[in-house]
Design an enzyme around this catalytic site. Structure first.
Site, PDB file in Angstrom:
ATOM      1  N   HIS A 166       1.015   6.758  -8.816  1.00  0.00           N
ATOM      2  CA  HIS A 166       1.109   5.625  -8.530  1.00  0.00           C
ATOM      3  C   HIS A 166      -0.086   4.570  -9.037  1.00  0.00           C
ATOM      4  CE1 HIS A 166       3.268   6.300  -4.346  1.00  0.00           C
ATOM      5  NE2 HIS A 166       3.078   7.747  -4.916  1.00  0.00           N
ATOM      6  N   ASP A 372      -3.685  -2.696 -12.267  1.00  0.00           N
ATOM      7  CA  ASP A 372      -3.234  -2.180 -11.036  1.00  0.00           C
ATOM      8  C   ASP A 372      -1.862  -1.512 -11.165  1.00  0.00           C
ATOM      9  OD1 ASP A 372      -3.273  -1.661  -8.102  1.00  0.00           O
ATOM     10  OD2 ASP A 372      -3.332  -3.769  -7.642  1.00  0.00           O
TER      11      ASP A 372
HETATM   12  C1  GDG Z   1      -2.277   2.602  -5.141  1.00  0.00           C
HETATM   13  C2  GDG Z   1      -2.176   1.969  -6.463  1.00  0.00           C
HETATM   14  C3  GDG Z   1      -0.083   1.054  -6.064  1.00  0.00           C
HETATM   15  C4  GDG Z   1      -4.731  -3.331   2.831  1.00  0.00           C
HETATM   16  N1  GDG Z   1      -5.484  -3.911   3.430  1.00  0.00           N
HETATM   17  C5  GDG Z   1      -5.169  -3.595   4.689  1.00  0.00           C
HETATM   18  C6  GDG Z   1      -4.157  -2.993   4.546  1.00  0.00           C
HETATM   19  N2  GDG Z   1      -3.715  -2.857   3.308  1.00  0.00           N
HETATM   20  C7  GDG Z   1      -2.579  -2.088   2.681  1.00  0.00           C
HETATM   21  C8  GDG Z   1      -1.595  -3.057   2.047  1.00  0.00           C
HETATM   22  C9  GDG Z   1      -0.855  -2.212   1.154  1.00  0.00           C
HETATM   23  C10 GDG Z   1      -2.015  -1.167   0.784  1.00  0.00           C
HETATM   24  O1  GDG Z   1      -2.891  -1.261   1.946  1.00  0.00           O
HETATM   25  C11 GDG Z   1      -2.533  -1.445  -0.611  1.00  0.00           C
HETATM   26  O2  GDG Z   1      -1.703  -0.995  -1.428  1.00  0.00           O
HETATM   27  P1  GDG Z   1      -1.894  -1.475  -3.121  1.00  0.00           P
HETATM   28  O3  GDG Z   1      -0.523  -1.191  -3.785  1.00  0.00           O
HETATM   29  O4  GDG Z   1      -2.270  -3.007  -2.904  1.00  0.00           O
HETATM   30  O5  GDG Z   1      -3.408  -0.597  -3.805  1.00  0.00           O
HETATM   31  P2  GDG Z   1      -3.780   0.773  -3.444  1.00  0.00           P
HETATM   32  O6  GDG Z   1      -4.454   1.053  -2.200  1.00  0.00           O
HETATM   33  O7  GDG Z   1      -4.761   0.639  -4.707  1.00  0.00           O
HETATM   34  O8  GDG Z   1      -2.613   1.683  -3.904  1.00  0.00           O
HETATM   35  C12 GDG Z   1      -1.469   0.587  -6.538  1.00  0.00           C
HETATM   36  C13 GDG Z   1      -0.069   1.917  -4.887  1.00  0.00           C
HETATM   37  O9  GDG Z   1      -1.002   3.010  -4.758  1.00  0.00           O
HETATM   38  C14 GDG Z   1       1.501   2.249  -4.170  1.00  0.00           C
HETATM   39  O10 GDG Z   1       1.904   3.164  -5.440  1.00  0.00           O
HETATM   40  O11 GDG Z   1       0.769  -0.171  -5.884  1.00  0.00           O
HETATM   41  O12 GDG Z   1      -1.269   0.052  -7.732  1.00  0.00           O
HETATM   42  O13 GDG Z   1      -3.468   1.520  -6.890  1.00  0.00           O
HETATM   43  O14 GDG Z   1       0.120  -1.852   1.746  1.00  0.00           O
HETATM   44  O15 GDG Z   1      -0.670  -3.708   3.038  1.00  0.00           O
HETATM   45  N3  GDG Z   1      -3.501  -2.484   5.724  1.00  0.00           N
HETATM   46  C15 GDG Z   1      -3.929  -2.848   6.857  1.00  0.00           C
HETATM   47  N4  GDG Z   1      -5.127  -3.394   7.063  1.00  0.00           N
HETATM   48  C16 GDG Z   1      -5.806  -3.981   6.065  1.00  0.00           C
HETATM   49  O16 GDG Z   1      -6.718  -4.712   5.930  1.00  0.00           O
HETATM   50  N5  GDG Z   1      -3.259  -2.258   7.824  1.00  0.00           N
END
Ligand code: GDG
Length: 726
Positions: A166, A372
């Site tokens: 990921h 990222d």
């Molecule tokens: C890893 C990789 C890759 C965020 N704030 C809140 C909240 N979120 C949710 C978002 C999103 C998730 O968390 C974050 O996903 P990301 O992709 O932006 O980043 P990572 O956590 O670092 O994830 C990344 C991912 O894995 C998938 O493969 O994209 O690059 O680092 O879904 O919506 N959800 C809620 N409240 C919040 O305040 N409910």
């Protein structure tokens, strides 16, 4: 019935304890949504750490947790507090996470953390193994479990294993720093399919594998032992409809007002886990600079920063939190007024509907990670603009995997502060029609490749590569076929063995001059050739001096330089067939030029051929120069009776009339052979395979297409086969 076994560091359930009671709360993250959308196989089990260190749980409590989890088809892998420190907070988050995100300065390399990582990967394997049945699909997720594919493969050699990373897979220049890089790559290569978010990560992975383990790929497929491993990009998507169907909510608007912004203020949002890779500080600095350089926007725009607490046991995260909070305080102190707060900062997670409402309410999203893997927030924001009157615009870092799909966003280099400031202004001033046009294009992409498509695509590729492996296996010598071959061998009166040398009888080595025969291969050839019914011919591209020195004492026949020189057992080399070599005068200086321009390469001159070797050169440069050289020579040699051949890390120029096929034909014509065995590994051996009679047992060593009937993994397998005949 076959099952889907999902393995990730954390289970999709949050386990907590309050007042001695254990509570379970399912957490529906992206991966869980993707998995639940798969229709087959129906039965599924999820393995992972439940999130509580087992030093804090009594055996009874542990059992209660396990029982409750089983009801949700989840299986806990309990970790001790020490392993959580070493494996999770340690190796995963202080070594791999920073290094794979190009934060070399934060990466630490400690033997005890690595030991813990190995131990916990082993523990996952032990826990899962008893549940694996034939036909099951095992899908392993992420950087905490990179050794697991190989460990499971050792326990269940025929298991169908997929792995998805990921986070980014970095350049070889970073991977090479890891003291345990071979083990990590070999661990991953235990899978049948390796998935990454982006093609760049695929490229980096393949290049690291090549440089570190020596495995070469063909169109992103590697031949490892007797397996095919496919490496490909599967950009993870989101549950599009869930975000597209969400709406603006009046109570969120009120909340936004409560935190300082009034209705007329334009809203920019920033949402991430609080992590140094997400670039929250550079974003705040750029916003600060925007307010300094664009006073006309003071009081008219507000930045809402949601920083979700993360990895609070790792020092850097706490330090970063302090820095962010100080900067927010400074900006608000400098520019804020009684009725306007420039930055509204929340260090917490919002419930889904609030988060979606915020995406809906925003005029712009400022997402500027320094690195990222993908960044799902960017895609979620785009989905929320679906059919909205007032469209929000996305400012996205080019360092996020998502940038390759969301190219209509305002794409920025997060390190370029002036560009960031310009992007904020551009976003605020962009006309509605242009916002709508850009968002529509991105929405059509994000709505097609959803998380469910992603999961289906991954599994269907996994099934596909397994089917290809089955085809390969059918070319393998089964026990029944082996019996037939043995029978044929024993019944035969005269038997001919045509054997290539390098890569066939002996494995490849870095320096060709080091590939001399070891005692085992000498003994095998001696026994084989010692049988009066057998005639053994070693047909090689090597020069006659080397072949003579290495194999001349054996009762075998030798053919050097692909058929330019012949030597019958114990006798001197025959007079060479006259072959024209004037062309060498023209070609040699060109090859010398390539030797000078390609460090590590060398020129070998044989009587009837010239060979440019690049096994020791930098692989990418070697590839480029091989291409250039082949192109240059092909034009130049068009009117000469010579051919240019690309082999394994070589380019060879020789007379077309001299080839292993002609040499094999010469031996085949000598007698009526009732048993013919032939083995070879590269393109020059294909001429031999083509010349064989139908009943011949022909074996291709290694991968790639071939005219041979059977396939063997490598010299060791060939030696075992030849030893049976002895
Ligand atoms: C890893 C990789 C890759 C965020 N704030 C809140 C909240 N979120 C949710 C978002 C999103 C998730 O968390 C974050 O996903 P990301 O992709 O932006 O980043 P990572 O956590 O670092 O994830 C990344 C991912 O894995 C998938 O493969 O994209 O690059 O680092 O879904 O919506 N959800 C809620 N409240 C919040 O305040 N409910």
């Amino acid at each position: 019935m076959s099952k889907l076994i999902i393995v990730s560091n954390r289970l999709p359930v949050t386990v907590s304890r309050a007042g001695g009671k254990i509570n379970l709360r399912p957490s529906v993250g992206g991966v869980a949504t993707g998995m639940s959308s798969l229709s087959e196989p129906e039965e599924r089990l999820w393995f992972g750490w439940p999130g509580l260190a087992d030093d804090r749980l009594t055996p009874e409590a542990e059992q209660t947790v396990a029982q409750k989890l089983h009801e949700l088809d989840c299986h806990p892998v309990f970790l001790s507090a020490k392993d959580v420190r070493g494996f999770y907070s340690g190796f995963s988050n202080k070594t791999i996470w920073p290094l794979f995100h190009y934060f070399v300065q934060h990466a630490i390399f400690k033997e005890e953390l690595w030991e813990s990582y190995k131990r916990v990967n082993g523990l996952f394997c032990q826990t899962i193994s008893p549940y694996i049945d034939e036909g099951d699909t095992i899908w392993i997720h992420d950087y905490q479990l990179m050794l697991l594919p190989r460990l499971i493969r050792e326990q269940a050699p025929h298991a169908k294993i997929g792995f998805f990373l990921h986070i980014p897979f970095p350049s070889f220049e970073l991977v090479r720093l890891i003291p345990w890089r071979e083990e990590i790559l070999e661990g991953l290569l235990g899978a049948d399919l390796l998935g990454f978010h982006e093609y760049d990560y695929v490229r980096h992975f393949l290049s690291s594998v090549y440089r570190i383990t020596g495995h070469e790929h063909q169109l992103s497929e590697l031949h490892i032992e007797d397996r095919l491993v496919r490496v490909d990009a599967f950009p993870m998507g989101i549950d599009y409809d869930k975000y597209a169907d969400s709406t603006e909510q009046p109570d969120v608007q009120r909340e936004i007002e409560r935190i300082g912004a009034n209705r007329d203020v334009r809203l920019i949002i920033s949402v991430d886990r609080l992590d140094y890779t997400k670039g929250i500080l550079v974003r705040l600095e750029a916003y600060d600079w925007f307010l300094t350089t664009h006073p006309e926007y003071r009081g008219k725009v507000s930045l809402v920063v949601i920083a979700v607490p993360s990895r609070t046991k790792v020092d850097q995260y706490n330090e970063l939190r302090d820095q962010i909070e100080q900067l927010v305080g400074r900006v608000n102190g400098t520019y804020g007024t009684l009725d306007w707060t420039p930055i509204s900062y929340m260090y917490r997670s919002l419930p889904f509907d609030k988060l979606a409402a915020l995406y809906n309410a925003a005029d712009a999203a400022l997402i500027t990670p320094l690195r990222d893997g993908m960044n799902l927030v960017a895609k979620e924001f785009i989905a929320c603009q679906h059919e909205k009157e007032h469209q929000g615009i996305l400012i996205l870092s080019e360092m996020a995997g998502a940038a390759s799909e969301l190219c209509e966003a305002i794409v920025v280099n997060p390190h370029n502060k002036d560009r960031l400031v310009g992007a904020i202004k551009e976003a605020l001033e962009m006309p509605q029609e242009e916002r709508r046009r850009r968002n529509r294009l991105m929405q059509s992409r994000v709505s097609r490749y959803t998380v469910s498509r992603w999961a289906h695509d991954f599994i269907s590729n996994l099934n596909d590569i397994r089917a290809q492996q089955e085809d390969l296996l059918t070319a393998r010598i089964s026990a029944a076929r082996q019996e037939e071959i043995d029978k044929q061998y024993h019944a035969a009166k005269r038997r001919l063995f045509l054997l290539d040398y390098d890569g066939t009888l002996v494995p490849f080595v870095r320096r060709p001059e080091d590939a001399h025969p070891d005692p085992q291969v000498l003994a095998i050839l001696k026994t084989l050739a010692g049988d009066p019914k057998n005639e053994v011919v070693v047909i090689s591209g090597r020069d006659k001096e080397t072949l003579g020195a290495w194999l001349g004492d054996l009762p075998v026949n030798l053919i050097a330089e692909h058929g330019a020189f012949f030597r019958t057992r114990d006798q001197a080399w025959d007079e060479p067939v006259p072959v024209e070599t004037d062309w060498k005068r023209i070609i040699r200086p060109i090859l010398e030029l390539y030797v000078d321009r390609t460090p590590g390469s060398l020129l070998e001159e044989k009587d009837y051929s010239l060979v440019w070797h690049c096994r020791k050169s930098e692989p990418d440069l070697a590839k480029l120069r091989t291409q250039e050289l082949s192109d240059a020579l092909t034009t130049l040699t068009a009117n000469l009776n010579i051919g240019v051949f690309e082999g394994s890390k070589i380019v060879e120029i020789k007379n077309i009339s001299v080839n292993k096929g002609e040499a094999a034909r010469m031996w085949l014509a000598k007698q009526d052979w009732s048993f013919v065995f032939c083995a070879g590994d590269d393109y020059t051996d294909e001429d031999m395979f083509a010349a064989l009679p139908e009943h011949a047992v022909s074996c291709k060593i290694g991968g790639g297409s071939s005219k041979a009937r059977f396939r063997l993994n490598g010299p060791a397998e060939l030696r075992r086969l030849l030893a049976r005949f002895g």
